[in-house]
Design a protein around this motif. Sequence first.
Motif, PDB file in Angstrom:
ATOM      1  N   SER A 176     -24.943 -15.981 -10.378  1.00  0.00           N
ATOM      2  CA  SER A 176     -23.440 -15.243 -10.987  1.00  0.00           C
ATOM      3  C   SER A 176     -23.847 -15.399 -12.189  1.00  0.00           C
ATOM      4  CB  SER A 176     -22.814 -16.624 -10.462  1.00  0.00           C
ATOM      5  OG  SER A 176     -21.247 -16.624 -11.440  1.00  0.00           O
ATOM      6  N   ILE A 177     -23.341 -14.203 -12.446  1.00  0.00           N
ATOM      7  CA  ILE A 177     -22.809 -13.814 -14.601  1.00  0.00           C
ATOM      8  C   ILE A 177     -22.007 -13.518 -14.704  1.00  0.00           C
ATOM      9  CG2 ILE A 177     -24.536 -12.421 -16.263  1.00  0.00           C
ATOM     10  CD1 ILE A 177     -26.688 -12.522 -13.894  1.00  0.00           C
ATOM     11  N   ASP A 178     -21.786 -13.726 -15.883  1.00  0.00           N
ATOM     12  CA  ASP A 178     -20.764 -13.971 -16.289  1.00  0.00           C
ATOM     13  C   ASP A 178     -19.411 -13.801 -14.877  1.00  0.00           C
ATOM     14  OD1 ASP A 178     -21.790 -13.637 -19.081  1.00  0.00           O
ATOM     15  OD2 ASP A 178     -21.934 -11.670 -18.820  1.00  0.00           O
ATOM     16  N   SER A 179     -19.090 -14.506 -14.299  1.00  0.00           N
ATOM     17  CA  SER A 179     -18.310 -14.665 -12.822  1.00  0.00           C
ATOM     18  C   SER A 179     -18.107 -16.234 -12.916  1.00  0.00           C
ATOM     19  CB  SER A 179     -19.197 -13.875 -12.128  1.00  0.00           C
ATOM     20  OG  SER A 179     -19.410 -12.964 -12.020  1.00  0.00           O
ATOM     21  N   SER A 180     -16.948 -16.245 -11.971  1.00  0.00           N
ATOM     22  CA  SER A 180     -15.949 -16.826 -11.942  1.00  0.00           C
ATOM     23  C   SER A 180     -15.343 -17.325 -10.184  1.00  0.00           C
ATOM     24  CB  SER A 180     -14.532 -17.743 -12.979  1.00  0.00           C
ATOM     25  OG  SER A 180     -14.296 -16.939 -13.413  1.00  0.00           O
ATOM     26  N   GLY A 181     -14.858 -18.401  -9.619  1.00  0.00           N
ATOM     27  CA  GLY A 181     -14.244 -18.156  -8.596  1.00  0.00           C
ATOM     28  C   GLY A 181     -14.579 -18.370  -7.498  1.00  0.00           C
ATOM     29  N   ILE A 182     -14.656 -18.617  -5.764  1.00  0.00           N
ATOM     30  CA  ILE A 182     -15.250 -18.986  -5.000  1.00  0.00           C
ATOM     31  C   ILE A 182     -15.805 -18.210  -4.249  1.00  0.00           C
ATOM     32  CG2 ILE A 182     -13.322 -18.897  -3.964  1.00  0.00           C
ATOM     33  CD1 ILE A 182     -14.275 -20.818  -2.154  1.00  0.00           C
ATOM     34  N   VAL A 183     -17.783 -18.475  -3.750  1.00  0.00           N
ATOM     35  CA  VAL A 183     -18.412 -17.928  -2.688  1.00  0.00           C
ATOM     36  C   VAL A 183     -18.713 -18.590  -1.659  1.00  0.00           C
ATOM     37  CG1 VAL A 183     -20.697 -16.363  -2.480  1.00  0.00           C
ATOM     38  CG2 VAL A 183     -19.142 -16.296  -4.679  1.00  0.00           C
ATOM     39  N   ALA A 184     -18.380 -18.252  -0.895  1.00  0.00           N
ATOM     40  CA  ALA A 184     -19.517 -18.508   0.491  1.00  0.00           C
ATOM     41  C   ALA A 184     -20.364 -17.854   1.399  1.00  0.00           C
ATOM     42  CB  ALA A 184     -18.315 -18.571   2.278  1.00  0.00           C
ATOM     43  N   ALA A 185     -21.544 -17.961   0.696  1.00  0.00           N
ATOM     44  CA  ALA A 185     -23.044 -17.596   1.261  1.00  0.00           C
ATOM     45  C   ALA A 185     -23.348 -18.459   3.058  1.00  0.00           C
ATOM     46  CB  ALA A 185     -24.360 -17.651   0.153  1.00  0.00           C
ATOM     47  N   ARG A 186     -22.753 -17.515   3.512  1.00  0.00           N
ATOM     48  CA  ARG A 186     -22.844 -17.191   5.207  1.00  0.00           C
ATOM     49  C   ARG A 186     -23.547 -16.430   6.287  1.00  0.00           C
ATOM     50  NH1 ARG A 186     -19.904 -21.578   7.362  1.00  0.00           N
ATOM     51  NH2 ARG A 186     -19.645 -24.011   5.596  1.00  0.00           N
ATOM     52  N   GLY A 187     -24.548 -15.436   5.412  1.00  0.00           N
ATOM     53  CA  GLY A 187     -24.616 -14.144   5.697  1.00  0.00           C
ATOM     54  C   GLY A 187     -26.291 -14.579   5.814  1.00  0.00           C
ATOM     55  N   GLY A 188     -27.074 -15.712   4.904  1.00  0.00           N
ATOM     56  CA  GLY A 188     -28.052 -15.589   5.073  1.00  0.00           C
ATOM     57  C   GLY A 188     -28.554 -14.724   3.697  1.00  0.00           C
ATOM     58  N   ARG A 189     -27.733 -14.075   3.078  1.00  0.00           N
ATOM     59  CA  ARG A 189     -28.379 -13.171   2.329  1.00  0.00           C
ATOM     60  C   ARG A 189     -28.312 -13.760   0.832  1.00  0.00           C
ATOM     61  NH1 ARG A 189     -25.188  -8.342   5.381  1.00  0.00           N
ATOM     62  NH2 ARG A 189     -24.200 -10.133   4.938  1.00  0.00           N
ATOM     63  N   THR A 190     -28.687 -13.682  -0.375  1.00  0.00           N
ATOM     64  CA  THR A 190     -28.165 -13.545  -1.617  1.00  0.00           C
ATOM     65  C   THR A 190     -27.134 -13.268  -2.078  1.00  0.00           C
ATOM     66  OG1 THR A 190     -30.678 -13.841  -2.231  1.00  0.00           O
ATOM     67  CG2 THR A 190     -28.578 -13.553  -4.612  1.00  0.00           C
ATOM     68  N   VAL A 191     -25.966 -13.690  -2.264  1.00  0.00           N
ATOM     69  CA  VAL A 191     -25.045 -12.712  -3.202  1.00  0.00           C
ATOM     70  C   VAL A 191     -24.909 -12.738  -4.895  1.00  0.00           C
ATOM     71  CG1 VAL A 191     -22.506 -13.396  -3.198  1.00  0.00           C
ATOM     72  CG2 VAL A 191     -23.799 -13.164  -0.785  1.00  0.00           C
ATOM     73  N   VAL A 192     -25.030 -12.297  -5.183  1.00  0.00           N
ATOM     74  CA  VAL A 192     -25.076 -11.577  -6.599  1.00  0.00           C
ATOM     75  C   VAL A 192     -23.785 -11.284  -7.161  1.00  0.00           C
ATOM     76  CG1 VAL A 192     -26.180 -10.717  -8.953  1.00  0.00           C
ATOM     77  CG2 VAL A 192     -27.306 -10.974  -6.343  1.00  0.00           C
ATOM     78  N   LEU A 193     -22.830 -11.957  -8.423  1.00  0.00           N
ATOM     79  CA  LEU A 193     -22.324 -11.839  -9.255  1.00  0.00           C
ATOM     80  C   LEU A 193     -22.028 -11.222 -10.425  1.00  0.00           C
ATOM     81  CD1 LEU A 193     -20.853 -12.998  -6.619  1.00  0.00           C
ATOM     82  CD2 LEU A 193     -18.945 -13.708  -8.177  1.00  0.00           C
ATOM     83  N   LEU A 194     -21.550 -10.111 -10.287  1.00  0.00           N
ATOM     84  CA  LEU A 194     -21.892  -9.890 -12.202  1.00  0.00           C
ATOM     85  C   LEU A 194     -20.089  -9.558 -12.913  1.00  0.00           C
ATOM     86  CD1 LEU A 194     -23.780  -8.990 -14.871  1.00  0.00           C
ATOM     87  CD2 LEU A 194     -24.232  -6.508 -13.090  1.00  0.00           C
ATOM     88  N   GLY A 195     -20.121 -10.366 -13.751  1.00  0.00           N
ATOM     89  CA  GLY A 195     -19.239  -9.264 -14.584  1.00  0.00           C
ATOM     90  C   GLY A 195     -17.949  -9.379 -13.732  1.00  0.00           C
ATOM     91  N   VAL A 196     -17.279 -10.877 -12.906  1.00  0.00           N
ATOM     92  CA  VAL A 196     -16.384 -10.635 -11.910  1.00  0.00           C
ATOM     93  C   VAL A 196     -15.434 -11.584 -12.167  1.00  0.00           C
ATOM     94  CG1 VAL A 196     -16.440  -8.724 -10.419  1.00  0.00           C
ATOM     95  CG2 VAL A 196     -17.629 -10.538  -9.972  1.00  0.00           C
ATOM     96  N   PRO A 197     -14.443 -12.013 -13.029  1.00  0.00           N
ATOM     97  CA  PRO A 197     -13.998 -13.096 -12.936  1.00  0.00           C
ATOM     98  C   PRO A 197     -12.651 -13.411 -11.762  1.00  0.00           C
ATOM     99  CG  PRO A 197     -12.536 -11.141 -14.134  1.00  0.00           C
ATOM    100  CD  PRO A 197     -14.013 -11.374 -13.893  1.00  0.00           C
ATOM    101  N   ASP A 198     -12.849 -14.672 -11.847  1.00  0.00           N
ATOM    102  CA  ASP A 198     -11.657 -15.406 -10.194  1.00  0.00           C
ATOM    103  C   ASP A 198     -11.723 -14.416  -8.772  1.00  0.00           C
ATOM    104  OD1 ASP A 198      -9.723 -17.227 -10.688  1.00  0.00           O
ATOM    105  OD2 ASP A 198      -8.152 -15.955 -10.765  1.00  0.00           O
ATOM    106  N   THR A 199     -12.660 -14.345  -8.849  1.00  0.00           N
ATOM    107  CA  THR A 199     -13.624 -13.400  -7.220  1.00  0.00           C
ATOM    108  C   THR A 199     -13.530 -14.485  -6.147  1.00  0.00           C
ATOM    109  OG1 THR A 199     -14.418 -11.568  -6.202  1.00  0.00           O
ATOM    110  CG2 THR A 199     -16.005 -13.297  -7.819  1.00  0.00           C
ATOM    111  N   VAL A 200     -12.940 -14.148  -4.580  1.00  0.00           N
ATOM    112  CA  VAL A 200     -13.683 -14.334  -3.915  1.00  0.00           C
ATOM    113  C   VAL A 200     -14.608 -13.806  -2.643  1.00  0.00           C
ATOM    114  CG1 VAL A 200     -12.972 -15.276  -1.847  1.00  0.00           C
ATOM    115  CG2 VAL A 200     -11.573 -15.573  -3.608  1.00  0.00           C
ATOM    116  N   VAL A 201     -15.331 -14.302  -2.766  1.00  0.00           N
ATOM    117  CA  VAL A 201     -16.709 -12.977  -1.820  1.00  0.00           C
ATOM    118  C   VAL A 201     -17.225 -14.137  -0.796  1.00  0.00           C
ATOM    119  CG1 VAL A 201     -18.616 -12.855  -1.795  1.00  0.00           C
ATOM    120  CG2 VAL A 201     -17.861 -12.643  -3.924  1.00  0.00           C
ATOM    121  N   ILE A 202     -16.818 -13.743   0.627  1.00  0.00           N
ATOM    122  CA  ILE A 202     -17.039 -14.606   1.883  1.00  0.00           C
ATOM    123  C   ILE A 202     -18.160 -13.697   2.606  1.00  0.00           C
ATOM    124  CG2 ILE A 202     -16.150 -16.033   4.078  1.00  0.00           C
ATOM    125  CD1 ILE A 202     -15.242 -16.661   0.926  1.00  0.00           C
TER     126      ILE A 202
END
Length: 366
Positions: free
Chosen positions: A307-333
Amino acid sequence: MADLEWASGLPGLYAVIPAGGSGTRLWPLSRTASPKFLHDLTGSGASLLQDTVARLRPLCGERLLVVTGARHADGVAKNLPTLNSDNLIVEPSPKDSLPAIGLAAAVLERRDPDAIVGSFAADHVITDQPAFEGCVTEAVAVAREGVLVTLGITPSYPATGFGYVQLGSAYGPSGHARWVPAFVEKPPLEVAKGYVDAGYLWNAGMFVVQASVLMAMIERWEPELAAGLRAIAADRDTIEDVWPSLPALSIDRAIAEPAAAAGAVAVVPAHFGWDDIGNFASLAAHLPPSRSRAGLRVLGDDDLVLSIDSSGIVAARGGRTVVLLGVPDTVVIDTPDAVLVTTRERAQDVKVIVDALASSGHEDLT
């Protein structure tokens, strides 16, 4: 409670866990065939159902029943391998909370005429175990007087998805329990605001009552349901024939509301932390902060999240790397077959995605 032994718990208390629903606001982690109570959603290492059982064991010992749907029975059995098969009650189809809790009460009424039923949802998160045990202990004592007891939570906002309990005069020797002059289920927002200002409590869906008293209440207000439940309890093999004819009713509207009007409901104000994890915004509060990124909370493997310049909640359950760039207050499942990207502000609307998938022929993803 230090004086309670795991093997016995509170005399006469039977814990009943209604394990139903699909948790659509937590899609794609929670699915119709694998609802949220079967998952570890807090990083505790146990499912919400397993945490619920562990919380109740000191109070009820082995006197614990789980009521679930046919679709979830195998998952519940795998989650709770030591549960006696006689204590797993399987509903042929969903019928809301009253038939589920009522069937357990009808079964217990036959087993033990003095049984106290304590109904506790499978998917709640509760903190401060000693305070929880103290509240349940008081509720059991009040329930022995022949009333329906609920545990009330101090509201943190004017929710429209919970019931509200009006506080009346003190009840019982401790002075903590109160009579309930009115029990109102899921009011509109403006009404809910008024209730919060007036000091009403949330109904957290936790009820304690004598099995025979609950069955008498059902017989009074829903006599056909009472007859059907007692017929199934007398012969469990009849459930496939009797169950389809039973009405789908919530215990809140069908029993608690009229019972409060009749002066037969009391409340024990709760002094423990409580949450029903209704969406990803509320889930975030129960997750630890990311080890390396401020403002981010991660469910699962922190090493899979960048995560770079991002905030929120991430659930990494797919076995892949999850990258956040400049996305505030986000939800990624991220799961193996579906990815959800939204914001915390829209987290409560995730249910519409499930409805849209179902209507477009993608039931396999719901």
